[in-house]
Design a protein around this motif. Structure first.
Motif, PDB file in Angstrom:
ATOM      1  N   GLU A  10      79.503 -84.087  35.748  1.00 48.64           N
ATOM      2  CA  GLU A  10      80.295 -84.241  34.511  1.00 48.64           C
ATOM      3  C   GLU A  10      79.726 -85.347  33.626  1.00 48.64           C
ATOM      4  OE1 GLU A  10      83.116 -83.242  31.845  1.00 48.64           O
ATOM      5  OE2 GLU A  10      83.217 -82.379  33.839  1.00 48.64           O
ATOM      6  N   LEU A  11      79.538 -85.023  32.354  1.00 52.85           N
ATOM      7  CA  LEU A  11      79.103 -85.999  31.355  1.00 52.85           C
ATOM      8  C   LEU A  11      80.263 -86.243  30.391  1.00 52.85           C
ATOM      9  CD1 LEU A  11      75.594 -84.501  30.396  1.00 52.85           C
ATOM     10  CD2 LEU A  11      76.045 -86.475  31.872  1.00 52.85           C
ATOM     11  N   PRO A  12      80.432 -87.487  29.936  1.00 50.63           N
ATOM     12  CA  PRO A  12      81.503 -87.733  28.965  1.00 50.63           C
ATOM     13  C   PRO A  12      81.218 -86.986  27.655  1.00 50.63           C
ATOM     14  CG  PRO A  12      80.349 -89.784  29.554  1.00 50.63           C
ATOM     15  CD  PRO A  12      79.701 -88.665  30.306  1.00 50.63           C
ATOM     16  N   ALA A  34      70.882 -74.472  12.239  1.00 52.02           N
ATOM     17  CA  ALA A  34      71.731 -75.278  13.123  1.00 52.02           C
ATOM     18  C   ALA A  34      72.898 -74.468  13.694  1.00 52.02           C
ATOM     19  CB  ALA A  34      72.254 -76.506  12.379  1.00 52.02           C
ATOM     20  N   GLY A  35      73.495 -73.610  12.871  1.00 50.50           N
ATOM     21  CA  GLY A  35      74.618 -72.798  13.328  1.00 50.50           C
ATOM     22  C   GLY A  35      74.254 -71.749  14.366  1.00 50.50           C
ATOM     23  N   HIS A  36      72.966 -71.551  14.582  1.00 48.49           N
ATOM     24  CA  HIS A  36      72.521 -70.576  15.572  1.00 48.49           C
ATOM     25  C   HIS A  36      72.221 -71.211  16.922  1.00 48.49           C
ATOM     26  CE1 HIS A  36      71.162 -67.334  12.487  1.00 48.49           C
ATOM     27  NE2 HIS A  36      72.421 -67.693  12.340  1.00 48.49           N
ATOM     28  N   VAL A  37      72.348 -72.523  17.017  1.00 51.76           N
ATOM     29  CA  VAL A  37      72.058 -73.232  18.266  1.00 51.76           C
ATOM     30  C   VAL A  37      73.343 -73.342  19.081  1.00 51.76           C
ATOM     31  CG1 VAL A  37      71.251 -75.387  19.301  1.00 51.76           C
ATOM     32  CG2 VAL A  37      70.220 -74.552  17.163  1.00 51.76           C
ATOM     33  N   VAL A  38      73.289 -72.885  20.324  1.00 54.70           N
ATOM     34  CA  VAL A  38      74.434 -72.992  21.228  1.00 54.70           C
ATOM     35  C   VAL A  38      74.005 -73.840  22.423  1.00 54.70           C
ATOM     36  CG1 VAL A  38      76.041 -71.744  22.721  1.00 54.70           C
ATOM     37  CG2 VAL A  38      75.323 -70.733  20.536  1.00 54.70           C
ATOM     38  N   VAL A  39      74.738 -74.928  22.676  1.00 60.27           N
ATOM     39  CA  VAL A  39      74.498 -75.766  23.845  1.00 60.27           C
ATOM     40  C   VAL A  39      75.791 -75.760  24.651  1.00 60.27           C
ATOM     41  CG1 VAL A  39      73.847 -78.050  24.712  1.00 60.27           C
ATOM     42  CG2 VAL A  39      72.871 -77.204  22.551  1.00 60.27           C
ATOM     43  N   ARG A  40      75.674 -75.301  25.874  1.00 62.79           N
ATOM     44  CA  ARG A  40      76.850 -75.171  26.740  1.00 62.79           C
ATOM     45  C   ARG A  40      76.668 -76.093  27.949  1.00 62.79           C
ATOM     46  NH1 ARG A  40      78.100 -69.583  27.159  1.00 62.79           N
ATOM     47  NH2 ARG A  40      75.886 -69.417  27.512  1.00 62.79           N
ATOM     48  N   PHE A  41      77.705 -76.837  28.303  1.00 61.72           N
ATOM     49  CA  PHE A  41      77.662 -77.733  29.459  1.00 61.72           C
ATOM     50  C   PHE A  41      78.555 -77.162  30.554  1.00 61.72           C
ATOM     51  CE2 PHE A  41      76.478 -80.284  25.876  1.00 61.72           C
ATOM     52  CZ  PHE A  41      75.464 -81.089  26.361  1.00 61.72           C
ATOM     53  N   GLU A  42      78.017 -77.105  31.745  1.00 59.60           N
ATOM     54  CA  GLU A  42      78.768 -76.642  32.914  1.00 59.60           C
ATOM     55  C   GLU A  42      78.670 -77.716  33.989  1.00 59.60           C
ATOM     56  OE1 GLU A  42      77.173 -72.810  34.000  1.00 59.60           O
ATOM     57  OE2 GLU A  42      77.881 -71.880  32.148  1.00 59.60           O
ATOM     58  N   CYS A  92      62.255 -81.953  24.915  1.00 57.93           N
ATOM     59  CA  CYS A  92      63.420 -82.396  24.159  1.00 57.93           C
ATOM     60  C   CYS A  92      64.674 -82.427  25.026  1.00 57.93           C
ATOM     61  CB  CYS A  92      63.635 -81.485  22.949  1.00 57.93           C
ATOM     62  SG  CYS A  92      65.176 -81.804  22.068  1.00 57.93           S
ATOM     63  N   VAL A  93      64.909 -81.365  25.777  1.00 54.23           N
ATOM     64  CA  VAL A  93      66.114 -81.279  26.606  1.00 54.23           C
ATOM     65  C   VAL A  93      66.120 -82.370  27.674  1.00 54.23           C
ATOM     66  CG1 VAL A  93      67.345 -79.865  28.309  1.00 54.23           C
ATOM     67  CG2 VAL A  93      66.502 -78.818  26.191  1.00 54.23           C
ATOM     68  N   THR A  94      65.008 -82.531  28.391  1.00 48.68           N
ATOM     69  CA  THR A  94      64.987 -83.529  29.462  1.00 48.68           C
ATOM     70  C   THR A  94      65.121 -84.944  28.895  1.00 48.68           C
ATOM     71  OG1 THR A  94      62.561 -83.467  29.517  1.00 48.68           O
ATOM     72  CG2 THR A  94      63.746 -82.095  31.116  1.00 48.68           C
ATOM     73  N   GLU A  95      64.458 -85.211  27.758  1.00 51.57           N
ATOM     74  CA  GLU A  95      64.593 -86.531  27.138  1.00 51.57           C
ATOM     75  C   GLU A  95      66.021 -86.756  26.645  1.00 51.57           C
ATOM     76  OE1 GLU A  95      61.551 -86.690  24.144  1.00 51.57           O
ATOM     77  OE2 GLU A  95      59.945 -86.937  25.625  1.00 51.57           O
ATOM     78  N   ALA A  96      66.635 -85.740  26.058  1.00 50.56           N
ATOM     79  CA  ALA A  96      68.015 -85.870  25.576  1.00 50.56           C
ATOM     80  C   ALA A  96      68.968 -86.176  26.728  1.00 50.56           C
ATOM     81  CB  ALA A  96      68.451 -84.596  24.853  1.00 50.56           C
ATOM     82  N   LEU A  97      68.713 -85.580  27.883  1.00 49.33           N
ATOM     83  CA  LEU A  97      69.557 -85.829  29.057  1.00 49.33           C
ATOM     84  C   LEU A  97      69.271 -87.187  29.692  1.00 49.33           C
ATOM     85  CD1 LEU A  97      69.472 -82.339  30.797  1.00 49.33           C
ATOM     86  CD2 LEU A  97      71.479 -83.472  29.813  1.00 49.33           C
ATOM     87  N   GLY A  98      68.106 -87.751  29.402  1.00 47.96           N
ATOM     88  CA  GLY A  98      67.713 -89.001  30.051  1.00 47.96           C
ATOM     89  C   GLY A  98      67.069 -88.760  31.398  1.00 47.96           C
ATOM     90  N   ALA A  99      66.682 -87.509  31.668  1.00 44.58           N
ATOM     91  CA  ALA A  99      66.006 -87.195  32.932  1.00 44.58           C
ATOM     92  C   ALA A  99      64.574 -87.715  32.852  1.00 44.58           C
ATOM     93  CB  ALA A  99      66.024 -85.693  33.185  1.00 44.58           C
TER      94      ALA A  99
END
Length: 142
Positions: A10-12, A34-42, A92-99
């Motif tokens: 879980e991320l805040p 931008a409106g075509h980008v979907v980011v889903r967190f599980e 981009c994704v891994t850097e955004a997550l801080g991985a």
């Protein structure tokens, strides 16, 4: 319509928003609306992700508190996206997550998805992501 599904502990909400914004900004710089980008967190709970028979939360983890203990990401993008695009999005994704190198488990997979296989809207207002309108469902005999 790039869709990125991120599975982590879980991320805040502010952290999820920051990750989604960074990914969206990168994609818009690549010409995606931008409106075509979907980011889903599980969120994943303890004992739900295993690597080599071990729950990933048991893997050694040294962090400064910014990166996730583990992440599993699926990126659905158009089949025409080349290696340069996919490599950049993965970074981009891994850097955004801080991985980073201290993250004991980070898995990122691309699933080429044709816009003709993506439906948007609901009911009779549906269209496909390739712009094709979906007609009303055929009437059924009652």
């Amino acid at each position: 319509m790039p869709t990125i599904t991120i599975r982590t502990p879980e991320l805040p909400v502010p952290r999820r928003r920051a990750v989604a914004l960074r990914i969206t900004r990168w994609l818009t710089a690549q010409g995606v609306q931008a409106g075509h980008v979907v980011v889903r967190f599980e969120p994943t709970g303890d004992g739900t992700v295993f690597s080599g028979g071990m729950p990933v939360e048991a893997l050694p983890y040294e962090t400064d508190g910014t990166g996730p203990h583990h992440a599993s990401v699926t990126c659905c993008v158009g089949p025409d996206r080349d290696d340069t695009f996919r490599d950049g999005l993965a970074r981009c994704v891994t850097e955004a997550l801080g991985a980073d190198a201290r993250t004991p488990f980070c898995y990122l997979e691309f699933r080429p998805t044709s816009p003709s296989d993506v439906y948007l809207g609901a009911g009779e207002g549906m269209t496909r992501a390739d712009g094709t309108a979906v007609g009303p469902a055929p009437a059924t005999a009652g």
